[in-house]
Structures are given as structure tokens and as C-alpha cells.
Design an enzyme around this catalytic site. Structure first.
Site, PDB file in Angstrom:
ATOM      1  N   ASP A  57      -9.615 -14.229   3.955  1.00 12.21           N
ATOM      2  CA  ASP A  57     -10.371 -13.897   2.798  1.00 12.21           C
ATOM      3  C   ASP A  57     -11.310 -15.346   2.332  1.00 12.21           C
ATOM      4  O   ASP A  57     -10.403 -16.025   1.505  1.00 12.21           O
ATOM      5  CB  ASP A  57      -9.753 -13.300   1.700  1.00 12.21           C
ATOM      6  CG  ASP A  57     -10.467 -12.759   0.476  1.00 12.21           C
ATOM      7  OD1 ASP A  57     -11.441 -13.423   0.396  1.00 12.21           O
ATOM      8  OD2 ASP A  57      -9.835 -11.812  -0.322  1.00 12.21           O
ATOM      9  N   HIS A 103     -11.773 -17.993  -4.850  1.00 13.14           N
ATOM     10  CA  HIS A 103     -10.438 -18.644  -4.679  1.00 13.14           C
ATOM     11  C   HIS A 103     -10.520 -20.238  -4.191  1.00 13.14           C
ATOM     12  O   HIS A 103      -9.208 -20.573  -4.116  1.00 13.14           O
ATOM     13  CB  HIS A 103      -9.502 -17.706  -3.851  1.00 13.14           C
ATOM     14  CG  HIS A 103      -9.611 -16.257  -3.813  1.00 13.14           C
ATOM     15  ND1 HIS A 103      -9.121 -15.808  -5.099  1.00 13.14           N
ATOM     16  CD2 HIS A 103     -10.344 -15.343  -3.382  1.00 13.14           C
ATOM     17  CE1 HIS A 103      -9.335 -14.541  -5.314  1.00 13.14           C
ATOM     18  NE2 HIS A 103      -9.953 -14.299  -4.242  1.00 13.14           N
ATOM     19  N   ILE A 161      -8.929 -18.528  -8.854  1.00 18.32           N
ATOM     20  CA  ILE A 161      -7.810 -17.750  -8.878  1.00 18.32           C
ATOM     21  C   ILE A 161      -7.168 -17.530  -7.710  1.00 18.32           C
ATOM     22  O   ILE A 161      -7.834 -17.641  -6.573  1.00 18.32           O
ATOM     23  CB  ILE A 161      -8.087 -16.671  -9.908  1.00 18.32           C
ATOM     24  CG1 ILE A 161      -9.281 -15.658  -8.991  1.00 18.32           C
ATOM     25  CG2 ILE A 161      -8.642 -16.603 -11.081  1.00 18.32           C
ATOM     26  CD1 ILE A 161      -9.195 -14.276  -9.594  1.00 18.32           C
ATOM     27  N   GLY A 192      -5.586 -11.746  -5.103  1.00 21.69           N
ATOM     28  CA  GLY A 192      -4.666 -10.568  -5.626  1.00 21.69           C
ATOM     29  C   GLY A 192      -3.709 -10.092  -4.413  1.00 21.69           C
ATOM     30  O   GLY A 192      -2.652  -9.771  -4.673  1.00 21.69           O
TER      31      GLY A 192
END
Length: 286
Positions: A189, A194, A209, A212
Site C-alpha cells: 500500500d 502514510h 497516519i 488502517g
């Protein structure tokens, strides 16, 4: 029009053939924080090929391990700016323990599109089968596209999981690493949200961040280790709603209630006054 339910719902996405190795599994587990005690036999089952096992949440990255470009949100009837997108929900149903290496085919479709007013929710369902045609797993995910609702569609069902009124059977604190997102993105990903501070700031976040799905995997491992003796083959399914963000380096606080055949879970960020992170979370036991 970024979202057209008439075109999107039921649309089949291109079939994906993929393969993975024991090293891919080890990288995934390390990206979740496995191996903090490198001489613990249970941790070595996640990180050493001699007795390697596979956490079922590996299904969320298996098909994308060789993908090196940032993802796009472009499907039939759906074309959305990546900066507007957050992961909404995730479920993996493991039809059998995932092999430590193998080849598989993933077939995906847009199962539904919901209109939440200020956002659109796109539901994608993927079935993976081995090269011999045996079912491996079914994954169901939703993406939450901010600012793309209001097209007059169905709001969708409410599937809230009620927490037991008693005290949890366990409260477990799990630290994350400051570099956790940079490590996890090597599993496929490459969303700059991120890693790129400027991109994250433009998307409304203080800093990049944590994925998830990284939090999802960390919590699955936490519950598996605490209640299933670290035996990943005992995990039948794991589902959650992403209720808030995690900043790399924060601690995750996971509360677990044991029920018949399943565990009800909630995860918060104690560093931010127990801000919600994962909600409506259920792990079922095989």
C-alpha cells in the site's frame, strides 16, 4: 459524477493472479510488530520459516505485494481523488488456514454503494481461490469517500456490534513504532498519506497516519496471542469498522470480551484520551 451507483453496483473488476512466499508472510508479520521478543517460540511462528504460520489478515495484502505505485480509486462508476478516501470497514473470512506460500486468483466485484450524505461508501468483495480451485478466503471492504455523497442513494444498513455491559475479559496495550507506516507500506500500500507529510497535511492530518489495515492486523494478532495461544489456524474471521486514525508511535489499547465462539473487541488510542480507533470488531474462532 465521481460516483454512479447504476454503473458501479455489481461491476466485476479485473481478475488478479498472484503468488506469495514465506518471506512475504514474514515481512507482513514484521510490519505488524511481530518479533518484539525474538527468542519467544510463539513470536518465531510469525517470523521464522521453521514453523511459520499465517495470520488470516495477510489476505488483505497478498494480492498487492508486488504493487509499487500508489493506489487509485477508479472502478466502473467510481472515480475519486485518493486524498478524499479513508478505509471504512474490513472483513476477512478464512475458509482454511492460509499456506505459507502459494499461488491464487482473486475475483472482485463492487457489491454495493451507499450514500451517507457527506460521503459515499463503496463496498468491494473479493474471493480468492488457490491455483487448484480451492477457496482460500473471502474479503469484504468498504472505502469512505469524503465529499462524494448526496447522490440520492441508499444509506445502507446499520450493523453496529453492541458491547457487553460487563467489564472486558482483557485490556491489552500494544505499542506501535514511529516507523511502522514506512515498514507496512512495503507490503503493497503505497498511498502517500502514510509517508508524505505534505500529502497528509493537505488531506487534513497533522502527520502521516498509520494504515488502517496495519492497525487491523496488529489487533488481530493481539487477540490471537492473548486468547488463542497464538495459533492463527484457530481464527475463522475478523471484521472491524475503522473509527479513527492512529499516528505511528502511539499505543493501541484493546479491550476484549469473550463470548461463545467469538471475541468482541474495541480499540482506542490512550495517548489521545482513548480516542476511538477500531469499533464493531469481532474475531470468530474456528
Amino acid at each position: 459524477m465521481p460516483v454512479d451507483p447504476a454503473l458501479a453496483i455489481g461491476a466485476e473488476l479485473p481478475e488478479v493472479t498472484f503468488a506469495w512466499t514465506a518471506a512475504d508472510v514474514q515481512l507482513y508479520h514484521l510490519a505488524l510488530g511481530a518479533g518484539t521478543d525474538p527468542v519467544d517460540p510463539r513470536e518465531l511462528r510469525y517470523t521464522y520459516e521453521a514453523d511459520l504460520q499465517v495470520l488470516p489478515t495477510f489476505a488483505t495484502v497478498a494480492a498487492n505485494l508486488r504493487v509499487f505505485d500508489p493506489p487509485s480509486v477508479s472502478f466502473p462508476g467510481v472515480d475519486i481523488d485518493l486524498a478524499k478516501v479513508l478505509h471504512g470497514k474490513q472483513e476477512v473470512i478464512a475458509h482454511r488456514p492460509i499456506p505459507t506460500s502459494g499461488k491464487a486468483v482473486a475475483r472482485s466485484r463492487i457489491a454495493d454503494v451507499f450514500d451517507k450524505g457527506k460521503a459515499a461508501v463503496i463496498i468491494q468483495e473479493t474471493a480468492a481461490t488457490s491455483s487448484d480451485g480451492d477457496p482460500l478466503w473471502t474479503a469484504r471492504s468498504s472505502i469512505f469517500a469524503r465529499g462524494e455523497g448526496g447522490f440520492g442513494g441508499d444509506r445502507g444498513p446499520s450493523d453496529k456490534v453492541e458491547l457487553p455491559t460487563r467489564e472486558p475479559d482483557a485490556v491489552i496495550d500494544t505499542p506501535t513504532l514511529p516507523q511502522q507506516a514506512l515498514l507496512y507500506r512495503l507490503c503493497g500500500d503505497r498511498n502517500p498519506l502514510h509517508a508524505d507529510p505534505a500529502f497528509a497535511h493537505a488531506a487534513g492530518f497533522e502527520t502521516p497516519i498509520l494504515h488502517g489495515l496495519c492497525t487491523y492486523g496488529i489487533v488481530a494478532k493481539t487477540v490471537t496471542d492473548a486468547f488463542l495461544d497464538g495459533d492463527t489456524a484457530r481464527v475463522a474471521s475478523f471484521s472491524t469498522k475503522f473509527a479513527g486514525v492512529v499516528y505511528p508511535g502511539e499505543t493501541l489499547r484493546t479491550r476484549v470480551w469473550r463470548e461463545s465462539g467469538r471475541f468482541v473487541v474495541t480499540t482506542t488510542a490512550p495517548d489521545r484520551d482513548d480516542a476511538p480507533v477500531l469499533a464493531d470488531t469481532v474475531l470468530t474462532e474456528r
